[in-house]
Motif scaffolding. Structure first.
Motif, PDB file in Angstrom:
ATOM      1  N   UNK A  63      38.112  45.142  34.292  1.00 25.81           N
ATOM      2  CA  UNK A  63      37.401  44.995  35.555  1.00 25.81           C
ATOM      3  C   UNK A  63      36.486  46.216  35.683  1.00 25.81           C
ATOM      4  N   UNK A  64      35.671  46.291  36.741  1.00 24.37           N
ATOM      5  CA  UNK A  64      34.884  47.520  36.939  1.00 24.37           C
ATOM      6  C   UNK A  64      35.728  48.766  37.164  1.00 24.37           C
ATOM      7  N   UNK A  65      37.042  48.584  37.423  1.00 25.40           N
ATOM      8  CA  UNK A  65      37.908  49.727  37.715  1.00 25.40           C
ATOM      9  C   UNK A  65      38.946  50.017  36.640  1.00 25.40           C
ATOM     10  N   UNK A  66      39.554  48.962  36.072  1.00 25.97           N
ATOM     11  CA  UNK A  66      40.703  49.171  35.186  1.00 25.97           C
ATOM     12  C   UNK A  66      40.722  48.136  34.059  1.00 25.97           C
ATOM     13  N   UNK A  67      41.543  48.407  33.039  1.00 23.16           N
ATOM     14  CA  UNK A  67      41.873  47.384  32.043  1.00 23.16           C
ATOM     15  C   UNK A  67      43.011  46.535  32.584  1.00 23.16           C
ATOM     16  N   UNK A 193      42.375  40.555  44.573  1.00 25.36           N
ATOM     17  CA  UNK A 193      42.980  41.547  43.671  1.00 25.36           C
ATOM     18  C   UNK A 193      42.512  42.957  44.019  1.00 25.36           C
ATOM     19  N   UNK A 194      42.936  43.480  45.176  1.00 26.27           N
ATOM     20  CA  UNK A 194      42.470  44.809  45.586  1.00 26.27           C
ATOM     21  C   UNK A 194      42.887  45.916  44.640  1.00 26.27           C
ATOM     22  N   UNK A 195      44.073  45.759  44.018  1.00 31.55           N
ATOM     23  CA  UNK A 195      44.549  46.788  43.100  1.00 31.55           C
ATOM     24  C   UNK A 195      43.810  46.827  41.789  1.00 31.55           C
ATOM     25  N   UNK A 196      42.982  45.817  41.524  1.00 33.21           N
ATOM     26  CA  UNK A 196      42.163  45.793  40.309  1.00 33.21           C
ATOM     27  C   UNK A 196      40.681  45.973  40.616  1.00 33.21           C
ATOM     28  N   UNK A 197      40.367  46.292  41.876  1.00 36.48           N
ATOM     29  CA  UNK A 197      38.978  46.516  42.245  1.00 36.48           C
ATOM     30  C   UNK A 197      38.181  45.251  42.484  1.00 36.48           C
TER      31      UNK A 197
END
Length: 262
Positions: A63-67, A193-197
């Protein structure tokens, strides 16, 4: 260094529907942070990267934030690139991932994902902030690891959700799907999915690994159609196969080009 890039609308039979994913073929893995930065630059819910070596295809998603460990629509998009852009000669392609081996079978204009089923269990251990943010009246709440499923009574309730995304991010959850029996299909859902951005994902293969076992039991059937009621929307053909699920949809190519890493 130049990298090819494809953008595919997954779980869609026409452009500007379904869930867009970027797909980047690599000759070898880039540093993780470089791949995350590419995903952030793409600004899509997921960018898939793959490397072919030793007769296998290794696949990862950012994602733009995490794998992330599992992504359905970007896997479907990657399979589309193999079948339609790279001339892959067989009907089934196998990907090696952090969620084990995943296969995609091409059946006419459909791409059928085969993923492990996930059995979410009823729970009373959920953050109240999550429900406050969703502003809905749950019939049942289920949990798998740090993901939640909230069941409501009607398709209309799912369609009319207007979550407080800031409050949802502050609730500490990774993701939550909201679902109900459908009016024109077997069941409907939306996924946050707030925890994944990702505030809201347009069409989500991974959440259906939980929804399919749940609705198979509730509806007493193994094959059904589902719809994700995001603004873009998407339709999925679903099947429970023992401890696996099959999730199918169409795909459309939106763009292809090159990324310049200089």
């Amino acid at each position: 260094m130049n990298i090819k890039i494809y953008q595919i609308d997954a779980f869609a039979s026409q452009l500007f529907k379904g869930n867009p994913a970027a797909v980047c073929p690599l000759s070898e893995w880039l540093p993780d942070e470089k791949m995350r930065l590419i995903a952030a630059e793409n600004n899509l819910s997921e960018t898939a990267f793959f490397v072919q070596k030793n007769g296998q295809v290794e696949l990862r998603w950012f994602t733009p934030k995490i794998e992330v460990n599992l992504c359905g629509h970007a896997t479907l998009a990657t399979a589309y690139v193999f079948f339609e852009e790279m001339g892959y000669p067989e009907d089934v392609i196998r990907f090696q991932t952090k969620s084990g081996e995943l296969t995609v079978e091409k059946r006419n204009h459909m791409y059928m994902l085969n993923f492990p089923a996930k059995h979410a269990e009823p729970t009373s251990a959920y953050p109240q902030q999550m429900l406050d943010a969703l502003k809905c009246n749950p019939v049942e709440i289920l949990k798998h690891t740090n993901d939640f499923i909230v069941v409501v009574r009607t398709q209309q309730e799912v369609a009319q959700l207007s979550p407080d995304h800031t409050l949802l991010k502050n609730s500490g959850i990774r993701a939550v799907g909201v679902t109900a029996v459908g009016d024109e299909v077997d069941f409907v859902s939306r996924f946050f999915a707030p925890g994944s951005g990702v505030d809201e994902d347009p069409v989500t293969g991974s959440v259906h690994t939980m929804l399919i076992p749940y609705w198979a039991k509730k509806l007493n059937k193994e094959v059904f159609y589902a719809k994700q009621l995001s603004e873009r929307g998407g339709t999925l053909k679903c099947k429970l196969i023992g401890d696996r699920v099959e999730i199918g949809g169409a795909a459309k190519l939106f763009l292809k080009g090159e990324i310049y890493l200089h």
